[in-house]
Design an enzyme around this catalytic site. Structure first.
Site, mmCIF file in Angstrom:
data_model
loop_
_atom_site.group_PDB
_atom_site.id
_atom_site.type_symbol
_atom_site.label_atom_id
_atom_site.label_comp_id
_atom_site.label_asym_id
_atom_site.label_seq_id
_atom_site.Cartn_x
_atom_site.Cartn_y
_atom_site.Cartn_z
ATOM 1 N N GLU A 286 0.680 -1.137 0.076
ATOM 2 C CA GLU A 286 0.040 -0.006 -0.012
ATOM 3 C C GLU A 286 0.779 1.465 0.008
ATOM 4 O O GLU A 286 0.536 2.323 -0.957
ATOM 5 C CB GLU A 286 -0.990 -0.009 1.358
ATOM 6 C CG GLU A 286 -1.601 0.883 1.451
ATOM 7 C CD GLU A 286 -2.690 1.173 2.704
ATOM 8 O OE1 GLU A 286 -3.172 0.152 3.060
ATOM 9 O OE2 GLU A 286 -2.287 1.874 3.485
ATOM 10 N N GLY A 380 -5.409 -0.272 5.667
ATOM 11 C CA GLY A 380 -5.454 -1.351 4.862
ATOM 12 C C GLY A 380 -4.836 -2.614 5.597
ATOM 13 O O GLY A 380 -4.917 -3.614 4.931
#
Lengths: 497, 497
Positions: A286, A380
């Site tokens: 991410e 995330g």
């Protein structure tokens, strides 16, 4: 604004003649935003709009705003907006101390979602109509397409679903960033290799939706990494030991693909991999930190996908000076793809994320202090823990100089359930939870991860729970399950008298 | 066994001549299984092997076995094996009362995983080497390929990853089931339409791995649906109201695609959809019940994907008598695909699953009574809740004649976190949690879902928590968060004095 007042430097980056007519001041742009509107902004770590949010926070002419953003940390963005009191609600990754304080004071509602789902939620109408998308870019192409700065995040989605678009063209980021990103890719596409480019390096927009363009020249300067305490190297060392063993036993290849969350442990793992002589790894992640950039330069990481460069000022210069090198090894994609469940599954990731605390059965709390106060949001972490081949969580075994045990009988908030946690690593070792029942996990976690000062206390809890409710699936004494946290709140320590 | 002792009926279904030599008794087959081995079995609802497990449970010659199975409910399978004491560990969906009792007595370890990940975990070596796959089928093709009975589950994976294969050929299921399944499909393939067939209707195997074939003629007779109490129709009515509104507001199409878990509420929702005149819906689901078959016949459901027919004896006859009709509308796929995260996301499902209890912030417990005793296992509930477009959980507002509130301050076990729950419906109404902060959710859940007898008690808890820790992200009074459950354990009621 008259076109002839625009600097030559800015004109060189606005290749669409019609767009030149839309250049205006940040104040003019901000004035279009009215109370009660819903805004989506670009930015993930870096790359968030700065001038329009600052103006909104200064004038406060528009209140009761809803803001949806990927994970922009910026003080000139979420920080300023939240503290000014103009935001009614925020959704996205809460990664700013001032904004966090506003949330915990009850002055801003916060809807915390998996970052990989944020674009889908916008598309599905979860936030209603999006009035404005505000996006930072470093170049506007002939047809109005945008070249973002050093993140991708949800930018592609928000310009699609918003009614109107405001653009900040940031001259501080070189236009040669053009070519770094990969947009226009169907969200169900499997990325076979992290550096594959399948789309186009710019975001297509409907030019008729553009309401204004603001020229800025503001660096992203928010990020500073803390000094590395020895404990983080010990945790990272245990993670690397685990990886060594997985390779040795043939469960992951020598050039495995991994995700690494933000923070100091992630950086230490990277260092640990370097020191062990790992080469040619793949990263599908991410956010990408300083240390990961360094690892790319050194060949430890051969190729990488990320949605954001979350780097310190020093490394900005490095990226800007070596753009063509990095473009070969590194692709910036929408967070829908970096955190996409299909892509994570298909790439068989080893994911490494930070736990705030874990319980003896393997449930992980990533977001709440004492189950109540927001820390950073979920981010995330569960996109990766839920879908990776091997899901690792790291945490020091204690916090607050030993007064808090980060291994507890029951976490008072769950972000990744027992079903999504494969490995827990602390400075004392790691517990491999795969294929284990909750009772088997309890032993593994207590004996391998907990601080020795808390082990007997945890064994006593577990034994007491079994004595109370039998050796059932998940033994708990509900009258004591949260008593460690309660004791900390009352006395400042989880330690037994 | 000499080939000439095999019945003609069986010979007609074993088209591979070499395989005929492998026919043996269940006892002979079972005798190959030794203590400490790891077994994987076919079956999901129905379609589990029956004779070899029964023999294992009777002779008890092999102990300390590990069993991995999709979701076979059968008494002649998991039930018999668990109660006989030969199983050390089970992983899969625990859906058998006797097996549950063995787990809660501490006599069998249970590793509960998302069903959509079970095959991947086997592949990734989470359970170590798989000694035997035992699969039920209704036909063996010329090259040894298997036509399973009325489920797909993890069968395709287990014959691939097991060292050896034992087959039960069940003559009770007609060979004309051939053509119902869809195997050989890459797990990342997006199923564009539930009735699409992309692979082959049989499972390819390595014939050299087959160690024995047992001929059986045993019906699947385990399933009986309970009588429908009015409350379930009320819950279903609220779900249908929600669906009506979503369609009206354009957030889902009129012919939406849905998943529906097992149980009586699922059946009532189906009835509710019929009564409202819904037509041409699509189903993409883990298991398919009597009512769904009826809905296919009536055109309410136009096409469906499932991994198992979980139906009562009456509907077995219906399926067997109308095989060609059902093959047109219905495909049986591996659970890796029915519960695959990529497929669930891409099909933009409305998912409907049963909660055991939910808390005021939207966390759902699907598996544990009072946080400790296993009920049924997690199943695929979080595969769907985590990845659907709209994730619905249903529960009666109370249990045990009102002595238990199914809406509580804090669930003592979390299977789907607050981030994965969009709608909670009870007989009193439904709460739409999308885009809401935890505090906003609390109000919605208390006022729309809780039983009126418990609403003030819940408001008092929430207000007290805010008074204690401020209007932070998730207000809790940790000294009281689990006190409702504790009170029930001590007094038999959650009601305040």
């Amino acid at each position: 604004m008259l076109t002839d007042t625009i600097s030559e430097k800015a004109k060189e980056r606005i290749l669409s003649p019609e767009m030149l007519d839309l250049v205006m001041s940040a104040e003019e742009a901000a004035s279009m935003i009215k109370s009660g509107m819903t805004l989506c902004t670009s930015g993930f770590g870096t790359g968030y709009p700065k001038a329009i949010p600052t103006s909104l926070a200064t004038t406060k002419h528009a209140t009761d705003l809803t803001l949806i953003n990927g994970a922009a940390r910026g003080e000139m963005h979420l920080g300023a907006l939240a503290t000014s009191g103009v935001l009614k609600k925020f959704s996205g990754f809460l990664y700013n101390e001032n904004a966090r304080n506003v949330v915990n004071a009850g002055d801003m509602q916060f809807a915390d979602y998996h970052l990989g789902q944020l674009s889908t939620k916008i598309k599905n109408g979860v936030y209603g109509e999006i009035d404005y998308a505000i996006v930072e870019c470093c170049k506007i192409k002939e047809d109005g397409s945008l070249v973002p700065t050093l993140s991708a995040g949800i930018s592609e989605s928000i310009v699609k679903y918003a009614e109107r678009i405001l653009i900040e063209l940031n001259l501080n980021v070189p236009a040669e960033v053009d070519g770094f990103h990969d947009f226009g890719v169907d969200p169900y596409t499997i990325i076979q290799s992290p550096s594959d480019r399948l789309g186009v390096p710019y975001i297509k927009i409907d030019p008729s939706k553009v309401a204004g363009i603001v020229i800025t020249d503001i660096p992203d300067t928010d990020l500073f990494y803390p000094d590395i305490a020895p404990i983080y190297n010990q945790i990272a060392g245990n993670v690397v030991l685990m990886l060594d063993k997985e390779i040795e036993q043939g469960r992951i290849p020598e050039q495995f693909t991994f995700q690494s969350g933000m923070g100091v442990v992630a950086n230490c793992v990277m260092l640990g991999l370097m020191n062990k002589g790992y080469k040619g790894l793949k990263m599908y992640t991410e956010v990408l930190s300083d240390q990961a950039l360094y690892a790319i330069k050194e060949g430890i990481i051969e190729e990488a996908t990320t949605t954001a460069l979350d780097i310190t000022p020093l490394f900005f210069d490095d990226v800007f000076n070596n753009l063509e090198f990095y473009k070969k090894h590194l692709v910036l994609r929408p967070v829908d793809l970096t955190n996409g469940v299909a892509q994570i599954v298909a790439n068989e990731l080893v994911s490494m994320n930070t736990a705030w605390e874990a319980d003896i059965y393997g449930n992980v709390n990533s977001s709440h202090a004492m189950g109540t106060q927001m820390i950073n949001g979920l981010g995330g972490s569960n996109d990766f823990s839920r879908n990776s081949k091997i899901s690792v969580f790291t945490t020091p075994s204690t916090a607050k100089r030993g007064l808090i045990s980060c291994i507890v009988p029951m976490v008072p908030h769950v972000d990744s359930t027992e079903h999504d946690v494969d490995i827990i690593a602390t400075e004392w070792g790691y517990a491999d939870l795969r294929g284990k029942s909750p009772k088997e996990r309890a032993t593994a976690i207590i004996e391998n991860c907990a601080h020795p000062d808390y082990r007997q206390q945890l064994r006593d809890y577990f034994d007491g729970a079994v004595a109370l409710c039998g050796p059932c699936q998940t033994p708990h004494d509900l009258s004591k399950a949260l008593s460690w946290h309660q004791k900390y709140l009352e006395t400042g320590s989880m330690q037994q008298d």
